[in-house]
Design an enzyme around this catalytic site. Sequence first.
Site, PDB file in Angstrom:
ATOM      1  N   LYS A 164       0.858  -1.177   0.000  1.00  0.00           N
ATOM      2  CA  LYS A 164       0.000   0.000   0.000  1.00  0.00           C
ATOM      3  C   LYS A 164       0.896   1.229   0.000  1.00  0.00           C
ATOM      4  O   LYS A 164       1.732   1.396   0.898  1.00  0.00           O
ATOM      5  CB  LYS A 164      -0.903  -0.004   1.236  1.00  0.00           C
ATOM      6  CG  LYS A 164      -1.978  -1.080   1.206  1.00  0.00           C
ATOM      7  CD  LYS A 164      -3.013  -0.784   0.140  1.00  0.00           C
ATOM      8  CE  LYS A 164      -4.238  -1.678   0.272  1.00  0.00           C
ATOM      9  NZ  LYS A 164      -5.192  -1.421  -0.836  1.00  0.00           N
ATOM     10  N   ASP A 193      -0.394  -0.315  -4.661  1.00  0.00           N
ATOM     11  CA  ASP A 193      -1.716   0.314  -4.689  1.00  0.00           C
ATOM     12  C   ASP A 193      -1.616   1.637  -3.950  1.00  0.00           C
ATOM     13  O   ASP A 193      -1.325   1.651  -2.747  1.00  0.00           O
ATOM     14  CB  ASP A 193      -2.733  -0.606  -4.007  1.00  0.00           C
ATOM     15  CG  ASP A 193      -4.156  -0.062  -4.080  1.00  0.00           C
ATOM     16  OD1 ASP A 193      -4.341   1.060  -4.598  1.00  0.00           O
ATOM     17  OD2 ASP A 193      -5.071  -0.766  -3.611  1.00  0.00           O
ATOM     18  N   GLU A 219      -1.929   0.379  -8.774  1.00  0.00           N
ATOM     19  CA  GLU A 219      -3.377   0.584  -8.777  1.00  0.00           C
ATOM     20  C   GLU A 219      -3.734   1.977  -8.264  1.00  0.00           C
ATOM     21  O   GLU A 219      -3.115   2.471  -7.323  1.00  0.00           O
ATOM     22  CB  GLU A 219      -4.011  -0.487  -7.881  1.00  0.00           C
ATOM     23  CG  GLU A 219      -5.516  -0.580  -7.979  1.00  0.00           C
ATOM     24  CD  GLU A 219      -6.002  -1.824  -7.256  1.00  0.00           C
ATOM     25  OE1 GLU A 219      -5.909  -2.922  -7.828  1.00  0.00           O
ATOM     26  OE2 GLU A 219      -6.459  -1.694  -6.104  1.00  0.00           O
ATOM     27  N   ASP A 244      -9.332   0.987  -9.503  1.00  0.00           N
ATOM     28  CA  ASP A 244     -10.069   0.287  -8.442  1.00  0.00           C
ATOM     29  C   ASP A 244     -11.197   1.197  -7.945  1.00  0.00           C
ATOM     30  O   ASP A 244     -12.355   1.009  -8.316  1.00  0.00           O
ATOM     31  CB  ASP A 244      -9.114  -0.116  -7.317  1.00  0.00           C
ATOM     32  CG  ASP A 244      -9.821  -0.872  -6.199  1.00  0.00           C
ATOM     33  OD1 ASP A 244     -11.009  -1.209  -6.358  1.00  0.00           O
ATOM     34  OD2 ASP A 244      -9.198  -1.128  -5.150  1.00  0.00           O
ATOM     35  N   LYS A 268     -14.003  -6.294  -7.643  1.00  0.00           N
ATOM     36  CA  LYS A 268     -14.460  -6.749  -6.320  1.00  0.00           C
ATOM     37  C   LYS A 268     -15.952  -6.930  -6.523  1.00  0.00           C
ATOM     38  O   LYS A 268     -16.666  -5.937  -6.742  1.00  0.00           O
ATOM     39  CB  LYS A 268     -14.210  -5.684  -5.264  1.00  0.00           C
ATOM     40  CG  LYS A 268     -12.733  -5.314  -5.107  1.00  0.00           C
ATOM     41  CD  LYS A 268     -12.570  -4.057  -4.274  1.00  0.00           C
ATOM     42  CE  LYS A 268     -11.099  -3.792  -4.002  1.00  0.00           C
ATOM     43  NZ  LYS A 268     -10.857  -2.454  -3.438  1.00  0.00           N
TER      44      LYS A 268
HETATM   45 MG   LIG Z   1      -7.142  -0.935  -4.352  1.00  0.00          MG
END
Ligand SMILES: [Mg+2]
Length: 376
Positions: A164, A193, A219, A244, A268
């Site tokens: 992250k 991400d 991302e 995303d 997702k």
């Molecule tokens: Mg993400």
Amino acid sequence: MKINALKVTAVNIPLLKPYHIAVLGTVESTQSVIVEMHTDEGLIGIGESDPALMFTGESQQTVMTMLQHHLGPAVLGMEPRQIENIHARMAAVTVGNPFAKAAIDLACHDLIGKSFNAPVYQLLGGLVNERIPVMWSLGSDTPENNAADAVAKVEEGYGTIGLKLGLLDPKEDVDRVAAVRKAIGDDIHIRCDANQGWNVGTAVSTIQELENYGVAMVEQPVPKHDLAGMAEVVRAVNIPIGADESLSSPQDALDIINAKAADFFSIKTTKHGGLSPSKKIASMVQTTGGKFFINSMIEMGVSVMSGLHFAASTPRLFEIGHALNSVRRLKDDILKEPAHYEGGEIVVPQDRIGLGVELDEDKMERYQVGHFWVKE
Ligand SMILES: [Mg+2]
């Protein structure tokens, strides 16, 4: 078959370790909602949703409210196998609210599978992938801690490490990626991400630095609505860029494709309103040459299985580990029999029908923070 009642339960399961993410902040437990959809034939379908305010403006509380007062009453009496009619009814009741709609969509798909005695992936195109590699994602931490955690996860069998980014200073983020790459060697994939954490200039300069460390994908570098900015980043760097937060609805997918704002698309199934809209997104992305990353919210076992059925039935998955293991971040899960992992892979359960999930009633009782019934 007719839907005659819904039991809706809010469930919070603590994470093993707090997870530090740009924009979202620190996450300490799931904020999930479980739907048990009862029918006049005795079959029960299970759905789950795991909303996050920074994605669609939905929370556990808004999902509960939508299901109690609007979407739940709207689908009572409907045939759960008429999934297009179910979505049309939900669309007529409210715009948006994909996470709330997903809980109903997943429960309907579980019922369709159960009524035809088939696993859900058979309804979505059939078996394309029998097992899918999974990744482990590291929250924002020091380079030393991230490197040590990455090595431990590689030793457990993970072939892809996620980081992250976007919460700390960009220079610190690059140092973290460099430290992880040095610690795990060149044979393990790294994906990053930024969770909307950068502007275009910072995104371009930081991702160009990351090109030195063999990063497979980055991302959501910039805020969700800035598709022009996403497209600028796509053109300026040599690492595939993904959407995303920018991608919730099928309409979003069309906008991203038209703007050339992503190389890969983060799926997702609950973020998109369920399996049915997710497959509509998949059709567009497959047709226009994009790839998929199977992602997850902080979610429990029902949502993981939904993502797994999507992944099992969808070609053009990105060739790295996917995020089908949210349950491994949790202290516990609500399923009697969890998904099956072997080394760094999750195995598609070909011998279970529907979504292949059964709720553990004791755990549902232990972790619930509220519930209600919607009945005719
Ligand atoms: Mg993400």
